[in-house]
Write a protein that holds these residues in place. Structure first.
Motif, PDB file in Angstrom:
ATOM      1  N   GLY A 214       0.811  -1.217   0.000  1.00  0.00           N
ATOM      2  CA  GLY A 214       0.000   0.000   0.000  1.00  0.00           C
ATOM      3  C   GLY A 214       0.843   1.266   0.000  1.00  0.00           C
ATOM      4  N   LYS A 215       0.224   2.361   0.409  1.00  0.00           N
ATOM      5  CA  LYS A 215       0.913   3.652   0.382  1.00  0.00           C
ATOM      6  C   LYS A 215       1.530   3.966   1.743  1.00  0.00           C
ATOM      7  CE  LYS A 215      -3.413   6.098   1.430  1.00  0.00           C
ATOM      8  NZ  LYS A 215      -4.396   7.111   0.981  1.00  0.00           N
ATOM      9  N   MET A 216       2.429   4.955   1.755  1.00  0.00           N
ATOM     10  CA  MET A 216       3.097   5.361   2.987  1.00  0.00           C
ATOM     11  C   MET A 216       2.250   6.368   3.764  1.00  0.00           C
ATOM     12  SD  MET A 216       7.118   5.732   1.990  1.00  0.00           S
ATOM     13  CE  MET A 216       8.055   4.335   1.363  1.00  0.00           C
ATOM     14  N   ASN A 217       2.436   6.351   5.075  1.00  0.00           N
ATOM     15  CA  ASN A 217       1.755   7.291   5.966  1.00  0.00           C
ATOM     16  C   ASN A 217       2.716   8.443   6.248  1.00  0.00           C
ATOM     17  OD1 ASN A 217       0.675   8.669   8.212  1.00  0.00           O
ATOM     18  ND2 ASN A 217      -0.270   6.811   9.020  1.00  0.00           N
ATOM     19  N   TRP A 218       2.448   9.600   5.650  1.00  0.00           N
ATOM     20  CA  TRP A 218       3.401  10.711   5.758  1.00  0.00           C
ATOM     21  C   TRP A 218       3.535  11.219   7.191  1.00  0.00           C
ATOM     22  CZ3 TRP A 218       1.962  15.476   7.581  1.00  0.00           C
ATOM     23  CH2 TRP A 218       0.596  15.758   7.626  1.00  0.00           C
ATOM     24  N   GLU A 219       2.480  11.111   7.987  1.00  0.00           N
ATOM     25  CA  GLU A 219       2.569  11.542   9.387  1.00  0.00           C
ATOM     26  C   GLU A 219       3.547  10.654  10.166  1.00  0.00           C
ATOM     27  OE1 GLU A 219      -1.599  13.546  10.705  1.00  0.00           O
ATOM     28  OE2 GLU A 219      -1.684  11.392  10.282  1.00  0.00           O
ATOM     29  N   LEU A 220       3.470   9.350   9.924  1.00  0.00           N
ATOM     30  CA  LEU A 220       4.404   8.432  10.586  1.00  0.00           C
ATOM     31  C   LEU A 220       5.831   8.631  10.097  1.00  0.00           C
ATOM     32  CD1 LEU A 220       2.636   4.957  10.976  1.00  0.00           C
ATOM     33  CD2 LEU A 220       3.253   6.607  12.747  1.00  0.00           C
ATOM     34  N   ILE A 221       5.979   8.975   8.816  1.00  0.00           N
ATOM     35  CA  ILE A 221       7.320   9.236   8.280  1.00  0.00           C
ATOM     36  C   ILE A 221       7.952  10.419   9.017  1.00  0.00           C
ATOM     37  CG2 ILE A 221       8.617  10.015   6.254  1.00  0.00           C
ATOM     38  CD1 ILE A 221       6.699   8.435   4.506  1.00  0.00           C
ATOM     39  N   LEU A 222       7.175  11.472   9.238  1.00  0.00           N
ATOM     40  CA  LEU A 222       7.690  12.635   9.963  1.00  0.00           C
ATOM     41  C   LEU A 222       8.054  12.277  11.406  1.00  0.00           C
ATOM     42  CD1 LEU A 222       5.301  15.474   8.693  1.00  0.00           C
ATOM     43  CD2 LEU A 222       7.665  15.033   8.012  1.00  0.00           C
ATOM     44  N   CYS A 223       7.207  11.466  12.054  1.00  0.00           N
ATOM     45  CA  CYS A 223       7.499  11.033  13.425  1.00  0.00           C
ATOM     46  C   CYS A 223       8.760  10.183  13.461  1.00  0.00           C
ATOM     47  CB  CYS A 223       6.318  10.244  13.987  1.00  0.00           C
ATOM     48  SG  CYS A 223       4.849  11.227  14.318  1.00  0.00           S
ATOM     49  N   LEU A 224       8.876   9.287  12.487  1.00  0.00           N
ATOM     50  CA  LEU A 224      10.063   8.424  12.405  1.00  0.00           C
ATOM     51  C   LEU A 224      11.323   9.252  12.186  1.00  0.00           C
ATOM     52  CD1 LEU A 224      11.153   5.473  12.188  1.00  0.00           C
ATOM     53  CD2 LEU A 224      10.761   5.639   9.729  1.00  0.00           C
ATOM     54  N   MET A 225      11.233  10.219  11.306  1.00  0.00           N
ATOM     55  CA  MET A 225      12.379  11.086  11.030  1.00  0.00           C
ATOM     56  C   MET A 225      12.773  11.871  12.274  1.00  0.00           C
ATOM     57  SD  MET A 225      12.694  13.994   8.040  1.00  0.00           S
ATOM     58  CE  MET A 225      12.062  12.828   6.826  1.00  0.00           C
ATOM     59  N   ALA A 226      11.787  12.398  12.999  1.00  0.00           N
ATOM     60  CA  ALA A 226      12.064  13.177  14.208  1.00  0.00           C
ATOM     61  C   ALA A 226      12.770  12.325  15.262  1.00  0.00           C
ATOM     62  CB  ALA A 226      10.761  13.742  14.772  1.00  0.00           C
ATOM     63  N   VAL A 227      12.324  11.090  15.418  1.00  0.00           N
ATOM     64  CA  VAL A 227      12.937  10.214  16.423  1.00  0.00           C
ATOM     65  C   VAL A 227      14.362   9.850  16.027  1.00  0.00           C
ATOM     66  CG1 VAL A 227      12.756   7.996  17.599  1.00  0.00           C
ATOM     67  CG2 VAL A 227      10.709   9.306  17.144  1.00  0.00           C
ATOM     68  N   TRP A 228      14.600   9.580  14.754  1.00  0.00           N
ATOM     69  CA  TRP A 228      15.957   9.253  14.307  1.00  0.00           C
ATOM     70  C   TRP A 228      16.900  10.448  14.470  1.00  0.00           C
ATOM     71  CZ3 TRP A 228      18.504   5.183  14.366  1.00  0.00           C
ATOM     72  CH2 TRP A 228      18.011   3.944  13.955  1.00  0.00           C
ATOM     73  N   VAL A 229      16.416  11.653  14.185  1.00  0.00           N
ATOM     74  CA  VAL A 229      17.248  12.848  14.396  1.00  0.00           C
ATOM     75  C   VAL A 229      17.601  12.987  15.869  1.00  0.00           C
ATOM     76  CG1 VAL A 229      17.244  15.378  14.339  1.00  0.00           C
ATOM     77  CG2 VAL A 229      16.398  14.082  12.372  1.00  0.00           C
ATOM     78  N   LEU A 230      16.639  12.728  16.730  1.00  0.00           N
ATOM     79  CA  LEU A 230      16.875  12.780  18.172  1.00  0.00           C
ATOM     80  C   LEU A 230      17.924  11.754  18.590  1.00  0.00           C
ATOM     81  CD1 LEU A 230      15.833  14.305  20.667  1.00  0.00           C
ATOM     82  CD2 LEU A 230      14.116  12.516  20.960  1.00  0.00           C
ATOM     83  N   VAL A 231      17.806  10.539  18.071  1.00  0.00           N
ATOM     84  CA  VAL A 231      18.781   9.485  18.387  1.00  0.00           C
ATOM     85  C   VAL A 231      20.175   9.889  17.904  1.00  0.00           C
ATOM     86  CG1 VAL A 231      19.481   7.119  17.833  1.00  0.00           C
ATOM     87  CG2 VAL A 231      17.099   7.613  18.426  1.00  0.00           C
ATOM     88  N   TYR A 232      20.252  10.451  16.701  1.00  0.00           N
ATOM     89  CA  TYR A 232      21.559  10.839  16.147  1.00  0.00           C
ATOM     90  C   TYR A 232      22.279  11.819  17.059  1.00  0.00           C
ATOM     91  CZ  TYR A 232      25.103  12.918  13.179  1.00  0.00           C
ATOM     92  OH  TYR A 232      26.301  13.384  12.702  1.00  0.00           O
ATOM     93  N   PHE A 233      21.576  12.851  17.500  1.00  0.00           N
ATOM     94  CA  PHE A 233      22.239  13.869  18.313  1.00  0.00           C
ATOM     95  C   PHE A 233      22.478  13.410  19.749  1.00  0.00           C
ATOM     96  CE2 PHE A 233      20.609  16.637  14.886  1.00  0.00           C
ATOM     97  CZ  PHE A 233      21.811  17.256  14.546  1.00  0.00           C
ATOM     98  N   CYS A 234      21.888  12.284  20.137  1.00  0.00           N
ATOM     99  CA  CYS A 234      22.216  11.694  21.436  1.00  0.00           C
ATOM    100  C   CYS A 234      23.487  10.860  21.368  1.00  0.00           C
ATOM    101  CB  CYS A 234      21.067  10.807  21.928  1.00  0.00           C
ATOM    102  SG  CYS A 234      19.601  11.711  22.470  1.00  0.00           S
ATOM    103  N   VAL A 235      23.826  10.373  20.179  1.00  0.00           N
ATOM    104  CA  VAL A 235      24.907   9.393  20.039  1.00  0.00           C
ATOM    105  C   VAL A 235      26.147   9.969  19.363  1.00  0.00           C
ATOM    106  CG1 VAL A 235      25.482   7.149  18.992  1.00  0.00           C
ATOM    107  CG2 VAL A 235      23.234   7.510  19.969  1.00  0.00           C
ATOM    108  N   TRP A 236      26.018  11.015  18.558  1.00  0.00           N
ATOM    109  CA  TRP A 236      27.091  11.401  17.638  1.00  0.00           C
ATOM    110  C   TRP A 236      28.404  11.769  18.312  1.00  0.00           C
ATOM    111  CZ3 TRP A 236      27.369  16.935  15.352  1.00  0.00           C
ATOM    112  CH2 TRP A 236      27.038  17.869  16.327  1.00  0.00           C
ATOM    113  N   LYS A 237      28.374  12.218  19.565  1.00  0.00           N
ATOM    114  CA  LYS A 237      29.611  12.608  20.246  1.00  0.00           C
ATOM    115  C   LYS A 237      30.164  11.509  21.152  1.00  0.00           C
ATOM    116  CE  LYS A 237      30.190  16.721  18.569  1.00  0.00           C
ATOM    117  NZ  LYS A 237      31.335  16.999  17.666  1.00  0.00           N
ATOM    118  N   GLY A 238      29.552  10.335  21.146  1.00  0.00           N
ATOM    119  CA  GLY A 238      30.080   9.222  21.918  1.00  0.00           C
ATOM    120  C   GLY A 238      29.623   9.221  23.360  1.00  0.00           C
TER     121      GLY A 238
END
Length: 618
Positions: A214-238
């Motif tokens: 089926g098709k993608m849920n754009w609202e979930l895509i935005l939520c997924l992107m936001a969570v991954w960005v949050l994870v990145y900035f929690c981890v990037w400096k070690g």
């Protein structure tokens, strides 16, 4: 401070242990935790997660209430704590992530690759729970919760807010109209609550099967992107940044749990719910499934076999008391699971009382508890949006620290493959970005209409009980029988200043491998094809994909072992001896033999100065 005896035999054993093996070059300096509490909080954040809140309470009630604690605690001491301690101490001793830590027996480096595959799959699908939780959190900031009524565009004519089960108990009234809806008692069996329709029709917009993405849920895509960005900035400096962030993400969920418990026990029906949770049913101890559930839960909740505990341990100071840490963390982990049960079942007891049904009909596990049962319960409370927001904020934090420590463990293993000579200023930042981006691309398959079917494939196969049990079994075999249990106990004693209780050695050598292989075989014999909601049966090719996910990690161990043996030269005995000789890092010689020159010049006829083991400042 430990001192190596000056006798000739002791010197010879010491030299054989640390100086006859190979040595890695350009190990470089490794970060360490700023404070030891950083390590404790990171382990709490990683190991204490959603499984403690949504899986343990359900298993406890399902398997005899308080009686379930007997097999649970037994397996904690014969399986959970020994392997938990093994992974942390191994990382601390080898100062390496999940791959290079197996330089302790290079022939079995496939264990490292297997754990990397498992934790990569975990990082990929686990974050979907956070994306759904973030979506629910956003939807909670409304005057009326969107899943509390049937007046929405995604609702169907079968939607009903209050089921009136009590009005339909008499079979003679099967055709009367109930409530304000135009349904009869006969239609009630096909009725659906607004929370289920919100979950399946709005959030998932689920299709009819795996073959219809089926098709993608754009609202979930935005939520997924936001969570991954949050994870990145929690981890990037070690670990310097990770160790600080977990002070909030690991402790605040306890504050929310306490608030929810205080609220829960004041609700009508809470007492019945709690008694349903802890009331012992002694006959359950006779069932094999109870013991299997206890063992599987231990491996899930203790995060064993993923390699992340090894990575966290590798950032410890060399003489950190990891033996004491293992018991502290085990107590926190299991204590949180038991405490969360009171929170969950006080709310479920209220929900059952409100609907006039038995609590067994509302008790659920996994996503069903987080996104159906609990949201339904909070919708029945006064000031429902406040409690909904509080619950989903807690859910987000519980999963978030597990997620970014899992990413940290994966990235640590990757970076260990590129030592100091491959130095790049932004090496870590680039590695974390690539990892997050790759996982995000795979996650796009889970935000489609068929995404839940893909999510369940990953959850059921890629990081299932069988893969973790297989991993834990081989970890014990390699350390206890290839490297040597006594030898490793000596290494631990050199680190912490005293020798752990022999129980650990006995578990690694005999008890824990037997527990792991026993539960593994039980899972294999009682294997059941994957279904969704006990209705949709996955097609044969879906199961093939699932088994490919499982075998992609499990086969790393035998394939790597055979490859290394065939590539080596000499007789089998010579190949085995060469490939099981540890590859020591520079830190072993720095910490344990500061005067390398004098050590290397020792001859059997000279018995001079003592060798002092010390901790240097790296």
């Amino acid at each position: 401070m430990l001192t190596i005896p000056t006798g000739l035999t002791a010197k010879a054993e010491y030299l054989e242990h640390f100086l006859t093996g190979s040595h890695s070059v350009n190990d470089g300096e490794r970060e360490t935790w700023t404070r030891q509490m950083d390590f404790i909080m990171s382990c709490v954040g990683f190991a204490v997660g959603l499984g403690n809140v949504w899986r343990f309470p359900y298993l406890c009630y399902k398997n005899g209430g308080g009686v379930f604690l007997i097999p649970y605690l037994l397996i904690v001491f014969v399986g959970g704590i020994p392997i938990f301690f093994l992974e942390i101490s191994l990382g601390q001793f080898m100062k390496a992530g999940s791959i290079n830590v197996w330089n302790i027996a290079p022939l079995f480096k496939g264990l490292g690759y297997a754990s990397m595959v498992i934790v990569f799959f975990c990082n990929t699908y686990y974050i979907m729970v956070l994306a759904w939780g973030f979506y629910y959190l956003i939807k909670s900031f409304t005057a009326t919760l969107p899943w509390s009524s049937c007046n929405n565009e995604w609702n169907t004519p079968s939607c009903i807010e209050i089921f009136h089960h009590q009005d339909c108990k008499n079979a003679s009234f099967a055709n009367i109209t109930i409530g304000s809806s135009n349904m009869t008692c006969a239609d009630l069996a096909d009725a659906r609550s607004p929370i289920i329709e919100f979950w399946e029709n709005k959030v998932l917009n689920i299709s009819s099967g795996l073959d219809e993405p089926g098709k993608m849920n754009w609202e979930l895509i935005l939520c997924l992107m936001a969570v991954w960005v949050l994870v990145y900035f929690c981890v990037w400096k070690g670990v310097k940044s990770t160790g600080k962030i977990v002070y909030f993400t690991a402790t605040f969920p306890y504050v929310v749990l306490i608030i929810l418990l205080v609220r829960g026990v004041t609700l009508p029906g809470a007492y019945d719910g709690i008694m349903y949770y802890i009331k012992p049913n002694w006959s359950k101890l006779e069932e094999a499934q109870v013991w299997i559930d206890a063992g599987t839960q231990i491996f899930f909740s203790y995060a064993i076999g993923l390699g992340a505990l090894t990575a966290l341990g590798s950032y410890n100071r060399f003489n950190n008391d990891c033996y004491k840490d293992a018991f502290i963390l085990a107590l926190i982990n299991s204590g949180t699971s038991f405490f969360a049960g009171f929170v969950v079942f006080s709310i479920l007891g209220f929900m059952a009382a409100e609907q006039g049904v038995d609590i067994s009909q509302v008790a659920e596990s996994g996503p069903g508890l987080a996104f159906i049962a609990y949201p339904k319960a909070v919708s029945l409370m006064p000031v429902a949006p406040l409690w909904a927001a509080l619950f989903f904020f807690m859910l987000l934090l519980l999963g978030l620290d597990s997620q970014f420590v899992g990413v940290e463990g994966f990235v640590t293993g990757i970076l260990d493959l590129f030592p100091g000579k491959h130095y790049h200023r932004y090496k870590r930042e680039i590695a974390v970005a690539i990892c997050c981006l790759l996982c995000f691309i795979i996650d796009l398959s889970m935000v489609t209409q068929g995404g839940m079917y893909v999510f369940q494939l990953f959850d059921y196969y890629s990081a299932s009980g069988m893969t973790l049990l297989w991993q834990a079994f081989w970890e014990c075999i390699v350390v206890a029988w290839v490297y040597g249990a006594d030898r490793f106990m000596d290494d631990v004693a050199r680190m912490i200043g005293y020798r752990p209780f022999p129980w650990m050695k006995w578990c690694w050598s005999f008890i824990t491998p037997c527990v792991c292989i026993g539960i593994f075989l039980f899972h294999l014999v009682n294997y059941k094809p994957l279904t969704y909601n006990n209705v949709y049966v996955y097609p044969w090719w879906g199961e093939v994909i699932g088994w490919c996910l499982a075998l992609s990690s499990m086969l790393c161990i035998p394939v790597s072992l055979l490859y290394k043996l065939f590539r080596a030269k000499g007789t089998f005995k010579e190949r085995w001896a060469h490939l099981t000789t540890p590859v020591w890092g520079a830190h072993h010689l720095e910490y344990m033999a500061p005067d390398i020159k004098s050590l290397s010049s020792m001859s059997p006829g000279i018995d001079d100065n003592k060798v002092i083991i010390f901790e240097s400042v790296m």
